[in-house]
Design a protein around this motif. Sequence first.
Motif, PDB file in Angstrom:
ATOM      1  N   PHE A  28       0.827  -1.210   0.000  1.00  7.65           N
ATOM      2  CA  PHE A  28       0.000   0.000   0.000  1.00  7.65           C
ATOM      3  C   PHE A  28       0.862   1.261   0.000  1.00  7.65           C
ATOM      4  CE2 PHE A  28      -3.166  -3.021   1.813  1.00  7.65           C
ATOM      5  CZ  PHE A  28      -4.119  -2.891   0.818  1.00  7.65           C
ATOM      6  N   SER A  29       2.007   1.192   0.648  1.00  3.00           N
ATOM      7  CA  SER A  29       2.919   2.337   0.636  1.00  3.00           C
ATOM      8  C   SER A  29       3.428   2.604  -0.776  1.00  3.00           C
ATOM      9  CB  SER A  29       4.096   2.079   1.575  1.00  3.00           C
ATOM     10  OG  SER A  29       5.031   3.133   1.545  1.00  3.00           O
ATOM     11  N   ASN A  30       3.643   1.541  -1.544  1.00  2.00           N
ATOM     12  CA  ASN A  30       4.111   1.683  -2.918  1.00  2.00           C
ATOM     13  C   ASN A  30       3.050   2.349  -3.790  1.00  2.00           C
ATOM     14  OD1 ASN A  30       6.065   1.115  -5.070  1.00  2.00           O
ATOM     15  ND2 ASN A  30       4.519  -0.324  -5.818  1.00  2.00           N
ATOM     16  N   ILE A  31       1.787   1.968  -3.597  1.00  2.00           N
ATOM     17  CA  ILE A  31       0.701   2.622  -4.340  1.00  2.00           C
ATOM     18  C   ILE A  31       0.642   4.102  -3.974  1.00  2.00           C
ATOM     19  CG2 ILE A  31      -1.802   2.716  -4.661  1.00  2.00           C
ATOM     20  CD1 ILE A  31      -1.902  -0.279  -4.215  1.00  2.00           C
ATOM     21  N   GLN A  32       0.835   4.393  -2.685  1.00  2.00           N
ATOM     22  CA  GLN A  32       0.776   5.772  -2.216  1.00  2.00           C
ATOM     23  C   GLN A  32       1.866   6.631  -2.858  1.00  2.00           C
ATOM     24  OE1 GLN A  32      -1.639   6.892  -0.392  1.00  2.00           O
ATOM     25  NE2 GLN A  32      -0.892   8.971  -0.017  1.00  2.00           N
ATOM     26  N   ASP A  33       2.981   6.004  -3.261  1.00  2.00           N
ATOM     27  CA  ASP A  33       4.074   6.761  -3.876  1.00  2.00           C
ATOM     28  C   ASP A  33       3.639   7.447  -5.168  1.00  2.00           C
ATOM     29  OD1 ASP A  33       6.045   6.509  -2.004  1.00  2.00           O
ATOM     30  OD2 ASP A  33       6.917   4.692  -2.864  1.00  2.00           O
ATOM     31  N   LEU A  34       2.605   6.923  -5.835  1.00  2.00           N
ATOM     32  CA  LEU A  34       2.088   7.594  -7.031  1.00  2.00           C
ATOM     33  C   LEU A  34       1.455   8.939  -6.656  1.00  2.00           C
ATOM     34  CD1 LEU A  34       0.465   4.713  -9.125  1.00  2.00           C
ATOM     35  CD2 LEU A  34       2.475   6.094  -9.726  1.00  2.00           C
ATOM     36  N   ILE A  35       0.701   8.956  -5.558  1.00  2.00           N
ATOM     37  CA  ILE A  35       0.087  10.204  -5.086  1.00  2.00           C
ATOM     38  C   ILE A  35       1.164  11.161  -4.595  1.00  2.00           C
ATOM     39  CG2 ILE A  35      -1.488  11.196  -3.377  1.00  2.00           C
ATOM     40  CD1 ILE A  35      -3.116   8.644  -3.515  1.00  2.00           C
ATOM     41  N   VAL A  36       2.172  10.609  -3.936  1.00  2.00           N
ATOM     42  CA  VAL A  36       3.292  11.433  -3.471  1.00  2.00           C
ATOM     43  C   VAL A  36       3.981  12.098  -4.665  1.00  2.00           C
ATOM     44  CG1 VAL A  36       5.568  11.380  -2.376  1.00  2.00           C
ATOM     45  CG2 VAL A  36       3.678  10.082  -1.380  1.00  2.00           C
ATOM     46  N   THR A  37       4.205  11.324  -5.725  1.00  2.00           N
ATOM     47  CA  THR A  37       4.861  11.862  -6.920  1.00  2.00           C
ATOM     48  C   THR A  37       4.051  12.998  -7.531  1.00  2.00           C
ATOM     49  OG1 THR A  37       5.878   9.713  -7.416  1.00  2.00           O
ATOM     50  CG2 THR A  37       5.708  11.296  -9.223  1.00  2.00           C
ATOM     51  N   THR A  44      12.618  11.033  -7.965  1.00  2.56           N
ATOM     52  CA  THR A  44      13.056  10.012  -7.018  1.00  2.56           C
ATOM     53  C   THR A  44      11.886   9.151  -6.556  1.00  2.56           C
ATOM     54  OG1 THR A  44      14.845  11.442  -6.211  1.00  2.56           O
ATOM     55  CG2 THR A  44      14.170   9.616  -4.792  1.00  2.56           C
ATOM     56  N   ASP A  45      10.759   9.791  -6.235  1.00  2.00           N
ATOM     57  CA  ASP A  45       9.603   9.046  -5.749  1.00  2.00           C
ATOM     58  C   ASP A  45       9.001   8.167  -6.843  1.00  2.00           C
ATOM     59  OD1 ASP A  45       9.710   9.967  -3.118  1.00  2.00           O
ATOM     60  OD2 ASP A  45       8.620  11.796  -3.612  1.00  2.00           O
ATOM     61  N   PHE A  46       9.006   8.654  -8.081  1.00  2.00           N
ATOM     62  CA  PHE A  46       8.501   7.826  -9.182  1.00  2.00           C
ATOM     63  C   PHE A  46       9.449   6.660  -9.443  1.00  2.00           C
ATOM     64  CE2 PHE A  46       7.663   6.949 -13.760  1.00  2.00           C
ATOM     65  CZ  PHE A  46       6.347   6.525 -13.594  1.00  2.00           C
ATOM     66  N   ALA A  47      10.749   6.907  -9.294  1.00  2.49           N
ATOM     67  CA  ALA A  47      11.735   5.829  -9.440  1.00  2.49           C
ATOM     68  C   ALA A  47      11.534   4.782  -8.344  1.00  2.49           C
ATOM     69  CB  ALA A  47      13.152   6.397  -9.383  1.00  2.49           C
ATOM     70  N   ARG A  48      11.171   5.250  -7.130  1.00  2.00           N
ATOM     71  CA  ARG A  48      10.850   4.304  -6.043  1.00  2.00           C
ATOM     72  C   ARG A  48       9.701   3.398  -6.465  1.00  2.00           C
ATOM     73  NH1 ARG A  48      11.664   4.329  -0.647  1.00  2.00           N
ATOM     74  NH2 ARG A  48       9.524   3.594  -0.462  1.00  2.00           N
ATOM     75  N   PHE A  49       8.649   4.012  -7.017  1.00  2.00           N
ATOM     76  CA  PHE A  49       7.479   3.237  -7.426  1.00  2.00           C
ATOM     77  C   PHE A  49       7.845   2.207  -8.489  1.00  2.00           C
ATOM     78  CE2 PHE A  49       4.022   2.736 -10.521  1.00  2.00           C
ATOM     79  CZ  PHE A  49       3.067   2.124  -9.709  1.00  2.00           C
TER      80      PHE A  49
END
Length: 275
Positions: A79-88, A102-107
């Motif tokens: 769920f944290s990984n899905i949230q990274d899209l909103i963070v990006t 960086t955040d999109f690369a994390r995803f």
Amino acid sequence: MNWAPIITSWNRYKLLLLISLLAGCTAVAHKDPKDPYESFNRSMYKFNDKVDRHFMKPVAKGYHKVIPGPVNKGISNFFSNIQDLIVTANDILQGKFQQGLTDFARFLTNTTVGVAGFIDVASSGGMVKHEEDFGQTLGVWGFHTGPYLVLPFLGPSSVRDGVGLGVNAAAWPVTYLNNLWIQTGLSGVRTIDLRADLLQATDILQQAALDPYVYVREAYLQRRKFLVYDGKIPESEMSKEEEFEFDDEGAPEEPAEIPAPVPTEIPSKPLSSQK
């Protein structure tokens, strides 16, 4: 039999009880300018607390007991990984383009190498996890936080963050799945998983706060300010009454020594808390 220690203890108990009653009266009588709807908020806090104590917390405890630790961690990572899209998306809206990359690369890394996000490979590789949402974006754009609000089922918020919650919910990718059962199931698991992760924090709150409502309110507002300014709060925004310190991720640091709760009846019961 020496009655002196018993009499002394009883007098101390009465003194503590009197102090707690006076503190409670003061909290209700003194209206905080950032909390003009305190009467409503306290009522909603009590409602949320009852829902939490009688439903959410027991379910979260059962979940925590049944689900093995590594599986629980994997679900949280998913769920944290899905949230990274909103963070990006909010990185871009706030003009933090390098952080957005960086955040999109994390995803991408966690979705592929990390098996759909169940393994947080990105953090192990040095990609720092960030926390950005639309409420923070509005703050960066200059919108004032507005009055403090306690929302039903959702807990502490504000006028600005309430608007942000709506946008975040609409942007959550699971919302766009065609299958209603999968949407509901994933949302339910996410809610229970989040609550299970907060079990220890609420146990600390039960012991540390004389008035849990005020404690949660102040911690929430100060943490949101910390996140909006990325930890670099200007002096003009600093409050003389701020008592909480935050770590690098915006989480309140645990007090070095937690005071014992003030007894309210014999035998004493711990103060209940919200999530």
